[in-house]
Design an enzyme around this catalytic site. Structure first.
Site, PDB file in Angstrom:
ATOM      1  N   LYS A  28      34.016  42.272  41.575  1.00 27.40           N
ATOM      2  CA  LYS A  28      34.406  41.192  40.412  1.00 27.40           C
ATOM      3  C   LYS A  28      36.228  42.125  40.012  1.00 27.40           C
ATOM      4  O   LYS A  28      36.846  41.879  39.803  1.00 27.40           O
ATOM      5  CB  LYS A  28      34.131  40.929  39.954  1.00 27.40           C
ATOM      6  N   GLU A  64      44.018  40.760  42.990  1.00 28.97           N
ATOM      7  CA  GLU A  64      44.623  40.023  41.896  1.00 28.97           C
ATOM      8  C   GLU A  64      46.164  40.122  41.156  1.00 28.97           C
ATOM      9  O   GLU A  64      46.735  39.811  41.109  1.00 28.97           O
ATOM     10  CB  GLU A  64      44.135  39.227  40.806  1.00 28.97           C
TER      11      GLU A  64
END
Length: 335
Positions: free
Chosen positions: A189, A196
């Site tokens: 993550k 991102e």
């Protein structure tokens, strides 16, 4: 299946509602009693304390935390560890550092508790679209809790399998995956969020270039007044740069073409910094990811249109508020 959920904010609340719709029983607690009452009115079982939450769960229990990383998560885990019994499981779905997960797993494992770190992506849209779950921890505990993961995840219908991939190879095609032992979920993550940052920065700078093509200092024959919402809409169809982030950029530009509702001060929530620290430890060049993180630092001093789009994207996918303005500089001392 039964689950205790601690933290009913933007994501925790949506996860509870998705689980309830999937037929699971959720016992919920939040420091805001009115939020607990609201979820109880929708079918959850409310608890007035962590102790009451544990009492209302049948062994072997599973308690999922959706809290800010750091002290709130650490203190809540410590409290729950004293209330739970061997064979129970604790899940951290927040954005904790993977190194903390390794330590927690050892500490909790010594007490017979299973600890799972679950990197959770989906933001405020997860209730509708499903949540991408990146899971670390012991395999047997992951297998026991798989019905919860399957309900929260988007499912196979969210996207066709990669061409040539053997169907059913893993649960990845359903939107959740056991990535490895303690820390593996939050490691994946962390890198996900670092990527991102880079993707968002690329979109933001690209649209800033399009907007800048109308600058008055440019020669008239090469000055273009582009309709940014329409270009975003165009790129959503057949373009190699299409993505959900582009969908959200199109939505933000449609709602506010000048992004006047944003100051452009872009916050970072930790994972980008950890990604760069890890890149340094591994000796892996991560120039784009590092530059995108530093761009967020700069935005808090001098926000432009690109920074406004970054802020708009964070508000779109995660409901995140902008960073507060920096404190005013102290006046110079008098001689």
């Amino acid at each position: 299946m039964q689950l205790g959920m601690v933290g009913l904010g933007r994501m925790g609340g949506g996860m509870v509602r998705r689980l309830l719709a999937g037929g699971h029983e959720c016992v919920v607690w939040d420091r805001d009693a009115s939020v607990v009452a609201a979820h109880a009115a929708e079918g959850a079982v409310g608890a007035g304390s962590l102790a009451e939450l544990v009492e209302k769960l049948a062994p072997p229990r599973a308690v999922w935390l959706m809290l800010p990383a750091g002290a709130p998560t650490e203190s809540t885990l410590a409290t729950l560890a004293d209330l739970l019994a061997a064979g129970d499981a604790l899940l951290d779905g927040g954005n904790s550092h993977f190194k903390d997960d390794v330590r927690r797993a050892k500490e909790l494992g010594a007490r017979g508790l299973d600890y799972l770190d679950v990197g959770t992506s989906g933001g405020v849209w997860g209730r509708e679209r499903g949540y991408c779950l990146m899971i670390g921890g012991p395999g047997p505990a992951v297998a026991r809790l798989e019905p919860l993961f399957r309900t929260l995840a988007p499912g196979r219908a969210a996207a066709p399998p990669t061409s040539g991939r053997e169907e059913g190879r893993s649960t990845a095609e359903e939107g959740f995956l056991h990535c490895g032992p303690a820390g593996a979920g939050h490691f994946v993550k962390m890198v996900h969020n670092g990527i991102e940052y880079g993707l968002m920065q690329a979109y933001a700078e690209g649209f800033d270039l399009l907007r800048g093509a109308a600058a008055e200092h440019l020669p008239a024959e090469r000055r273009y007044d582009f309709d940014l919402p329409e270009i975003a809409e165009l790129w959503r169809r057949g373009s190699v740069v299409g993505s959900w982030l582009l969908d959200l950029a199109a939505r933000a530009l449609h709602e506010d073409p000048e992004l006047a509702g944003f100051a452009g001060r872009v916050q970072d929530s930790g994972e980008g910094r950890w990604t760069i620290e890890t890149a340094i430890e591994e000796g892996v060049p991560a120039t784009v990811l590092a530059a995108s993180l530093f761009a967020r630092f700069r935005s808090r001093r001098d926000g432009g249109f690109a920074d406004k789009l970054l802020s708009a994207l964070r508000a779109q996918f995660g409901g995140h508020a902008e960073a507060p303005p920096p404190p005013a500089a102290a006046p110079p001392a008098k001689d």
